[in-house]
Scaffold this active site. Structure first.
Site, PDB file in Angstrom:
ATOM      1  N   CYS A 113     -11.647   3.615  -3.851  1.00  0.00           N
ATOM      2  CA  CYS A 113     -11.815   4.979  -3.951  1.00  0.00           C
ATOM      3  C   CYS A 113     -13.465   5.368  -4.252  1.00  0.00           C
ATOM      4  O   CYS A 113     -13.917   6.323  -4.189  1.00  0.00           O
ATOM      5  CB  CYS A 113     -10.891   5.741  -4.743  1.00  0.00           C
ATOM      6  SG  CYS A 113      -9.410   5.428  -4.028  1.00  0.00           S
ATOM      7  N   HIS A 248     -14.018  12.509  -6.465  1.00  0.00           N
ATOM      8  CA  HIS A 248     -13.051  12.004  -5.660  1.00  0.00           C
ATOM      9  C   HIS A 248     -11.566  12.732  -5.552  1.00  0.00           C
ATOM     10  O   HIS A 248     -11.187  13.056  -6.884  1.00  0.00           O
ATOM     11  CB  HIS A 248     -12.859  10.625  -5.944  1.00  0.00           C
ATOM     12  CG  HIS A 248     -11.552   9.927  -5.670  1.00  0.00           C
ATOM     13  ND1 HIS A 248     -11.308   9.878  -4.122  1.00  0.00           N
ATOM     14  CD2 HIS A 248     -10.449   9.095  -6.180  1.00  0.00           C
ATOM     15  CE1 HIS A 248     -10.204   9.167  -4.257  1.00  0.00           C
ATOM     16  NE2 HIS A 248      -9.622   8.808  -5.132  1.00  0.00           N
ATOM     17  N   ASN A 278      -5.248  12.077  -1.028  1.00  0.00           N
ATOM     18  CA  ASN A 278      -6.415  10.917  -1.686  1.00  0.00           C
ATOM     19  C   ASN A 278      -6.641  10.297  -0.375  1.00  0.00           C
ATOM     20  O   ASN A 278      -6.010   9.445   0.240  1.00  0.00           O
ATOM     21  CB  ASN A 278      -5.513  10.165  -2.702  1.00  0.00           C
ATOM     22  CG  ASN A 278      -6.641   9.101  -3.238  1.00  0.00           C
ATOM     23  OD1 ASN A 278      -7.611   8.715  -2.595  1.00  0.00           O
ATOM     24  ND2 ASN A 278      -6.340   8.639  -4.242  1.00  0.00           N
TER      25      ASN A 278
HETATM   26  O1  UT7 Z   1      -7.427   7.108  -6.216  1.00  0.00           O
HETATM   27  C1  UT7 Z   1      -7.433   6.179  -7.258  1.00  0.00           C
HETATM   28  C2  UT7 Z   1      -7.115   6.815  -8.361  1.00  0.00           C
HETATM   29  N1  UT7 Z   1      -5.778   7.226  -8.333  1.00  0.00           N
HETATM   30  C3  UT7 Z   1      -5.352   7.937  -9.147  1.00  0.00           C
HETATM   31  O2  UT7 Z   1      -6.260   8.585  -9.949  1.00  0.00           O
HETATM   32  C4  UT7 Z   1      -3.831   8.279  -9.450  1.00  0.00           C
HETATM   33  C5  UT7 Z   1      -3.789   8.774 -10.796  1.00  0.00           C
HETATM   34  N2  UT7 Z   1      -2.363   9.028 -11.168  1.00  0.00           N
HETATM   35  C6  UT7 Z   1      -1.630  10.105 -10.994  1.00  0.00           C
HETATM   36  O3  UT7 Z   1      -2.270  10.869 -10.053  1.00  0.00           O
HETATM   37  C7  UT7 Z   1      -0.312  10.389 -11.263  1.00  0.00           C
HETATM   38  O4  UT7 Z   1       0.167   9.404 -12.478  1.00  0.00           O
HETATM   39  C8  UT7 Z   1       0.634  10.238 -10.254  1.00  0.00           C
HETATM   40  C9  UT7 Z   1       0.745  11.503  -9.428  1.00  0.00           C
HETATM   41  C10 UT7 Z   1       0.698   9.058  -9.438  1.00  0.00           C
HETATM   42  C11 UT7 Z   1       2.262  10.478 -10.977  1.00  0.00           C
HETATM   43  O5  UT7 Z   1       2.389  11.638 -11.974  1.00  0.00           O
HETATM   44  P1  UT7 Z   1       2.742  11.558 -13.123  1.00  0.00           P
HETATM   45  O6  UT7 Z   1       2.919  12.950 -13.879  1.00  0.00           O
HETATM   46  O7  UT7 Z   1       2.100  10.504 -13.801  1.00  0.00           O
HETATM   47  O8  UT7 Z   1       4.372  11.102 -12.982  1.00  0.00           O
HETATM   48  P2  UT7 Z   1       4.976   9.771 -13.345  1.00  0.00           P
HETATM   49  O9  UT7 Z   1       4.555   8.638 -12.663  1.00  0.00           O
HETATM   50  O10 UT7 Z   1       5.075   9.542 -14.920  1.00  0.00           O
HETATM   51  O11 UT7 Z   1       6.636  10.040 -12.944  1.00  0.00           O
HETATM   52  C12 UT7 Z   1       7.290  11.139 -13.680  1.00  0.00           C
HETATM   53  C13 UT7 Z   1       8.655  11.108 -12.768  1.00  0.00           C
HETATM   54  C14 UT7 Z   1       9.325   9.732 -12.644  1.00  0.00           C
HETATM   55  O12 UT7 Z   1      10.758   9.976 -12.938  1.00  0.00           O
HETATM   56  P3  UT7 Z   1      11.367   9.759 -14.428  1.00  0.00           P
HETATM   57  O13 UT7 Z   1      11.084   8.309 -14.735  1.00  0.00           O
HETATM   58  O14 UT7 Z   1      10.669  10.809 -15.419  1.00  0.00           O
HETATM   59  O15 UT7 Z   1      12.991  10.009 -14.021  1.00  0.00           O
HETATM   60  C15 UT7 Z   1       9.048   9.173 -11.445  1.00  0.00           C
HETATM   61  O16 UT7 Z   1      10.212   8.383 -11.160  1.00  0.00           O
HETATM   62  O17 UT7 Z   1       8.548  11.361 -11.425  1.00  0.00           O
HETATM   63  C16 UT7 Z   1       9.176  10.350 -10.532  1.00  0.00           C
HETATM   64  N3  UT7 Z   1       8.329  10.421  -9.423  1.00  0.00           N
HETATM   65  C17 UT7 Z   1       8.652  10.956  -8.423  1.00  0.00           C
HETATM   66  N4  UT7 Z   1       9.625  12.191  -8.214  1.00  0.00           N
HETATM   67  C18 UT7 Z   1       9.582  12.803  -6.936  1.00  0.00           C
HETATM   68  C19 UT7 Z   1       7.571   9.382  -8.844  1.00  0.00           C
HETATM   69  N5  UT7 Z   1       7.135   9.473  -7.735  1.00  0.00           N
HETATM   70  C20 UT7 Z   1       7.996  10.830  -7.403  1.00  0.00           C
HETATM   71  C21 UT7 Z   1       7.734  11.619  -6.106  1.00  0.00           C
HETATM   72  N6  UT7 Z   1       8.683  12.355  -6.056  1.00  0.00           N
HETATM   73  N7  UT7 Z   1       6.952  11.254  -5.079  1.00  0.00           N
END
Ligand code: UT7
Length: 321
Positions: A113, A248, A278
């Protein structure tokens, strides 16, 4: 002294738009979750006949047209991608052949990225040392090809596209336009937080993206605000003087948090993640092109480009347009 100047920008997107609602019919997710957690509303996904090189070539042609120059004057092509058409040769050489500017320098850069920031810095350095007079710097990806469509934690986040800029070696102009300062970093110890689980030398497969999202998120906000501060210090510019930040586009919440940490108004941050998701190395030049073409970024504006990605790699570059 200013560095190389940007003469023109261009971008290209695949034909097909995939909305969150459409994705939710295939993956256990929802428009509400994706929008609230990331700001993404749709992404463009390449059809089988669309490749990283075809998107790169279209973006490069648009940038050349915008700059009003012929491909024949391009002596250097640096293409950032994590999804090359083939393991080798470099996708940049396919772009070179399509544009008909054979004989100059052409190679790919792999910094995921942050790839466009790395490519821009490499091209700027090569132009400054006289290796060429004009360069095309391209970020192009078909990230959809390395997504695990069963993994909802990653597949909803990415899209395909390409962006390009035409760079010219510094010299002569009195308007101060050009790259004013760049800082790049990498931390290979963070490999396991964001990587692809395949490759020619390990599995002999292409592999799929694996990411520990919340940890990447935390590192992104800290690393990006630190590197932005470094570039401001190096160039003697204060955050208030910046006209636009072109980050980004990984997650709208990262963009907000980084801007807030530096005291930069969110109104000055170019956000396209809602439309493109992204697009890895393509996201910065795509967003730059959008903001120039819609009239937000104007000649003379002070623009901060920044990115962070797998490796980890991250960087920022301050440019007078
Ligand atoms: O380009 C390179 C750099 N990349 C980035 O900068 C990405 C950085 N990270 C992020 O943008 C975020 O961490 C994400 C968007 C990937 C995830 O968001 P989050 O608020 O950190 O969510 P999480 O991973 O903590 O997940 C929260 C909940 C989980 O469920 P439980 O364990 O709380 O029951 C996940 O299983 O959301 C669930 N979940 C989803 N639910 C519906 C994860 N993905 C999904 C989904 N749809 N697609």
């Amino acid at each position: 002294m200013s560095g190389s100047r940007i003469l023109g920008t261009g971008s290209a997107l695949p034909r097909r738009v995939v909305t969150n609602a459409e994705l939710a019919t295939r993956v256990d997710t929802s428009d509400e979750w994706i929008t609230a957690r990331t700001g993404i509303r749709q992404r463009y996904i390449a059809e089988p006949d669309e490749t990283t090189s075809s998107l790169a070539i279209a973006a490069a042609r648009a940038a050349l047209e915008d700059a009003g120059i012929e491909p024949g004057s391009i002596g250097l092509i640096v293409l950032a991608t994590a999804t090359p058409d083939q393991t080798f040769p470099a996708t940049a050489t396919k772009v070179q052949a399509a544009l008909g500017c054979n004989g100059g320098i052409a190679f790919d850069v792999a910094a995921v990225c942050s790839g466009f920031l790395y490519a821009l810095s490499v091209a700027d350095s090569m132009l400054k040392t006289g290796m060429a007079r004009r360069a095309l710097v391209i970020g192009a990806e078909t990230f959809s090809r390395i997504l695990d469509w069963e993994d909802r934690t990653t597949c909803v986040l990415f899209g395909d596209g390409a962006g390009a800029v035409v760079l010219e070696a510094p010299g002569g102009s009195a308007d101060g336009a050009g790259i004013l300062g760049t800082r790049l970093h990498a931390d290979g110890a963070q490999h396991d937080l964001l990587y692809v689980d395949g490759g020619p030398s390990t599995t002999q497969t292409t592999g799929h993206v694996r990411m520990r999202g919340p940890e990447v998120f935390r590192h992104a906000v800290v690393n990006l605000s630190d590197v932005l501060k470094e570039v401001l210090e190096e160039t003697g510019v204060s955050a208030e003087d910046i006209d636009w930040v072109v980050p980004h586009q990984a997650n709208a919440r990262i963009l907000d948090a980084t801007a807030r940490k530096l005291g930069i108004s969110p109104d000055k941050v170019v956000v396209t993640v809602q439309d493109h998701a992204n697009t890895s190395a393509a996201s910065v030049p795509l967003a730059l092109d959008c903001a120039r073409k819609d009239g937000r970024i104007k000649p003379g504006d002070l623009v901060m480009l920044e990115a962070m990605g797998g490796g980890f790699t991250w960087g920022a570059s301050l440019v007078r347009m």
